[in-house]
Design a protein around this motif. Structure first.
Motif, PDB file in Angstrom:
ATOM      1  N   GLN A 180      -1.062 -10.641   3.874  1.00 39.47           N
ATOM      2  CA  GLN A 180      -0.321  -9.692   4.704  1.00 39.47           C
ATOM      3  C   GLN A 180      -0.267  -8.360   3.967  1.00 39.47           C
ATOM      4  OE1 GLN A 180       3.770 -10.741   5.463  1.00 39.47           O
ATOM      5  NE2 GLN A 180       4.184 -11.298   3.352  1.00 39.47           N
ATOM      6  N   ALA A 181      -0.501  -7.282   4.700  1.00 38.79           N
ATOM      7  CA  ALA A 181      -0.462  -5.949   4.108  1.00 38.79           C
ATOM      8  C   ALA A 181       0.755  -5.215   4.656  1.00 38.79           C
ATOM      9  CB  ALA A 181      -1.732  -5.191   4.438  1.00 38.79           C
ATOM     10  N   ILE A 182       1.447  -4.510   3.779  1.00 37.81           N
ATOM     11  CA  ILE A 182       2.646  -3.764   4.156  1.00 37.81           C
ATOM     12  C   ILE A 182       2.533  -2.339   3.631  1.00 37.81           C
ATOM     13  CG2 ILE A 182       5.152  -3.569   3.878  1.00 37.81           C
ATOM     14  CD1 ILE A 182       5.287  -6.597   3.655  1.00 37.81           C
ATOM     15  N   ASP A 183       2.846  -1.386   4.493  1.00 41.49           N
ATOM     16  CA  ASP A 183       2.897   0.020   4.123  1.00 41.49           C
ATOM     17  C   ASP A 183       4.165   0.234   3.304  1.00 41.49           C
ATOM     18  OD1 ASP A 183       3.257   2.796   3.996  1.00 41.49           O
ATOM     19  OD2 ASP A 183       2.516   3.121   6.033  1.00 41.49           O
ATOM     20  N   ALA A 184       3.998   0.563   2.023  1.00 46.65           N
ATOM     21  CA  ALA A 184       5.140   0.738   1.115  1.00 46.65           C
ATOM     22  C   ALA A 184       5.606   2.184   1.040  1.00 46.65           C
ATOM     23  CB  ALA A 184       4.783   0.232  -0.281  1.00 46.65           C
ATOM     24  N   GLY A 185       4.990   3.074   1.823  1.00 48.69           N
ATOM     25  CA  GLY A 185       5.435   4.457   1.839  1.00 48.69           C
ATOM     26  C   GLY A 185       4.438   5.423   1.225  1.00 48.69           C
ATOM     27  N   SER A 186       4.962   6.570   0.836  1.00 42.99           N
ATOM     28  CA  SER A 186       4.129   7.658   0.305  1.00 42.99           C
ATOM     29  C   SER A 186       3.602   7.322  -1.089  1.00 42.99           C
ATOM     30  CB  SER A 186       4.934   8.949   0.258  1.00 42.99           C
ATOM     31  OG  SER A 186       5.918   8.859  -0.752  1.00 42.99           O
ATOM     32  N   LEU A 187       2.744   8.181  -1.583  1.00 44.82           N
ATOM     33  CA  LEU A 187       2.162   7.976  -2.911  1.00 44.82           C
ATOM     34  C   LEU A 187       3.233   7.965  -4.004  1.00 44.82           C
ATOM     35  CD1 LEU A 187      -0.617   7.481  -4.167  1.00 44.82           C
ATOM     36  CD2 LEU A 187      -0.759   9.936  -4.613  1.00 44.82           C
ATOM     37  N   LYS A 188       4.376   8.581  -3.748  1.00 46.11           N
ATOM     38  CA  LYS A 188       5.482   8.533  -4.725  1.00 46.11           C
ATOM     39  C   LYS A 188       5.879   7.089  -5.033  1.00 46.11           C
ATOM     40  CE  LYS A 188       8.518  11.046  -2.626  1.00 46.11           C
ATOM     41  NZ  LYS A 188       9.705  11.844  -2.277  1.00 46.11           N
ATOM     42  N   ARG A 189       5.709   6.192  -4.081  1.00 49.14           N
ATOM     43  CA  ARG A 189       6.075   4.782  -4.279  1.00 49.14           C
ATOM     44  C   ARG A 189       5.122   4.069  -5.235  1.00 49.14           C
ATOM     45  NH1 ARG A 189       9.774   6.868  -2.335  1.00 49.14           N
ATOM     46  NH2 ARG A 189      10.187   6.710  -4.547  1.00 49.14           N
ATOM     47  N   ALA A 190       3.988   4.677  -5.557  1.00 44.78           N
ATOM     48  CA  ALA A 190       3.050   4.052  -6.490  1.00 44.78           C
ATOM     49  C   ALA A 190       3.709   3.782  -7.832  1.00 44.78           C
ATOM     50  CB  ALA A 190       1.806   4.919  -6.666  1.00 44.78           C
ATOM     51  N   ALA A 203      -5.422   6.282   6.054  1.00 43.81           N
ATOM     52  CA  ALA A 203      -6.088   5.439   5.057  1.00 43.81           C
ATOM     53  C   ALA A 203      -5.399   4.085   4.955  1.00 43.81           C
ATOM     54  CB  ALA A 203      -6.096   6.137   3.704  1.00 43.81           C
ATOM     55  N   LYS A 204      -4.075   4.087   4.934  1.00 41.57           N
ATOM     56  CA  LYS A 204      -3.344   2.810   4.883  1.00 41.57           C
ATOM     57  C   LYS A 204      -3.629   1.984   6.125  1.00 41.57           C
ATOM     58  CE  LYS A 204       0.540   4.985   3.951  1.00 41.57           C
ATOM     59  NZ  LYS A 204       1.949   5.300   3.648  1.00 41.57           N
ATOM     60  N   GLU A 205      -3.650   2.632   7.290  1.00 42.99           N
ATOM     61  CA  GLU A 205      -3.940   1.920   8.538  1.00 42.99           C
ATOM     62  C   GLU A 205      -5.342   1.318   8.512  1.00 42.99           C
ATOM     63  OE1 GLU A 205      -3.194   4.588  11.824  1.00 42.99           O
ATOM     64  OE2 GLU A 205      -1.147   4.976  11.117  1.00 42.99           O
ATOM     65  N   LEU A 264       0.830  -1.195   0.000  1.00 41.19           N
ATOM     66  CA  LEU A 264       0.000   0.000   0.000  1.00 41.19           C
ATOM     67  C   LEU A 264       0.867   1.248   0.000  1.00 41.19           C
ATOM     68  CD1 LEU A 264      -2.453  -1.126   2.821  1.00 41.19           C
ATOM     69  CD2 LEU A 264      -2.844  -1.281   0.351  1.00 41.19           C
ATOM     70  N   ALA A 265       0.592   2.173  -0.916  1.00 41.71           N
ATOM     71  CA  ALA A 265       1.317   3.447  -0.980  1.00 41.71           C
ATOM     72  C   ALA A 265       0.307   4.584  -0.985  1.00 41.71           C
ATOM     73  CB  ALA A 265       2.186   3.513  -2.229  1.00 41.71           C
ATOM     74  N   SER A 266       0.535   5.575  -0.127  1.00 41.76           N
ATOM     75  CA  SER A 266      -0.374   6.718  -0.050  1.00 41.76           C
ATOM     76  C   SER A 266       0.259   7.809   0.793  1.00 41.76           C
ATOM     77  CB  SER A 266      -1.702   6.300   0.589  1.00 41.76           C
ATOM     78  OG  SER A 266      -2.579   7.405   0.722  1.00 41.76           O
ATOM     79  N   ASP A 267      -0.193   9.030   0.572  1.00 43.73           N
ATOM     80  CA  ASP A 267       0.202  10.142   1.432  1.00 43.73           C
ATOM     81  C   ASP A 267      -0.708  10.248   2.651  1.00 43.73           C
ATOM     82  OD1 ASP A 267       2.284  10.813  -0.262  1.00 43.73           O
ATOM     83  OD2 ASP A 267       1.119  12.303  -1.365  1.00 43.73           O
ATOM     84  N   HIS A 268      -1.653   9.336   2.780  1.00 44.17           N
ATOM     85  CA  HIS A 268      -2.626   9.345   3.879  1.00 44.17           C
ATOM     86  C   HIS A 268      -2.383   8.128   4.776  1.00 44.17           C
ATOM     87  CE1 HIS A 268      -4.816  12.534   1.800  1.00 44.17           C
ATOM     88  NE2 HIS A 268      -4.610  11.831   0.698  1.00 44.17           N
TER      89      HIS A 268
END
Length: 191
Positions: free
Chosen positions: A152-162, A138-140, A131-135
């Protein structure tokens, strides 16, 4: 538990629905013609990349304040040789710009429907949803809604990582299309 609305009832839409349902969430399918009151707190756009523009234009106000998951991979399906968004952007970034009131998250684009349905990559490793987002909230919320969904879900960082996630999705699709990997295979992350 979350109320999830999915645009698109194809292979990916139904597979994503199965993950959210296994986790105990309420899932419904929608179209752009339905009223905003029918949309859940989490909206999944399980549609081809070209459909994003029309959905964004029709629902900018309806999606304000909601979590919108973009699963698209903007692949040139005529050549299978490139992504069709600018090199410094992504489909998710374009969607966020078109709907500034929504909380856009890139997710589910590095998985295949079969791996979401089974919860496994290559038959034995857990399917990972990046998951990538500036929010961050929302990821949580998405990670919480996926608990118990056999992924399994992993926070991949900001929306730039999209951009990188879309490149990974493109690579996986092209490998499967060339029959170098199976549609039940894919990328796995081992913790």
């Amino acid at each position: 538990m979350a109320n999830v609305t999915i645009f698109g009832k194809g292979n990916m839409g139904t597979a994503i629905a199965s993950v959210f349902e296994r986790a105990g969430n309420t899932v419904n399918f929608s179209t752009t013609e339905e009223p905003a009151t029918s949309f859940g707190d989490i909206i999944v756009l399980a549609v081809p990349y070209p459909a994003l523009e029309g959905i964004a234009a029709a629902n900018q106000e309806n999606f304000a304040g909601k979590i919108v998951i973009d699963i698209t991979n903007p692949v040139n399906f005529q050549t299978f040789d490139e992504l069709i968004v600018p090199a410094d952007s992504s489909a998710a970034a374009q969607l966020q710009a078109a709907m500034p009131g929504a909380k856009v998250v890139k997710g589910f684009n590095t998985t295949f429907g079969a791996t979401l349905t089974s919860g496994k990559v290559a038959g034995s490793q857990p399917t990972t949803v990046l998951l990538a987002s500036d929010h961050a909230d929302a990821k949580e919320a998405i990670m919480e809604a996926l608990k118990g969904g056999d992924v399994q879900a992993i926070d991949a960082g900001s929306l730039k990582r999209a951009r990188e996630l879309e490149a990974m999705g493109f690579l996986q699709i092209s490998l499967a299309a060339q029959e170098k990997i199976a549609w039940t295979g894919g990328f796995g992350i081992f913790k």
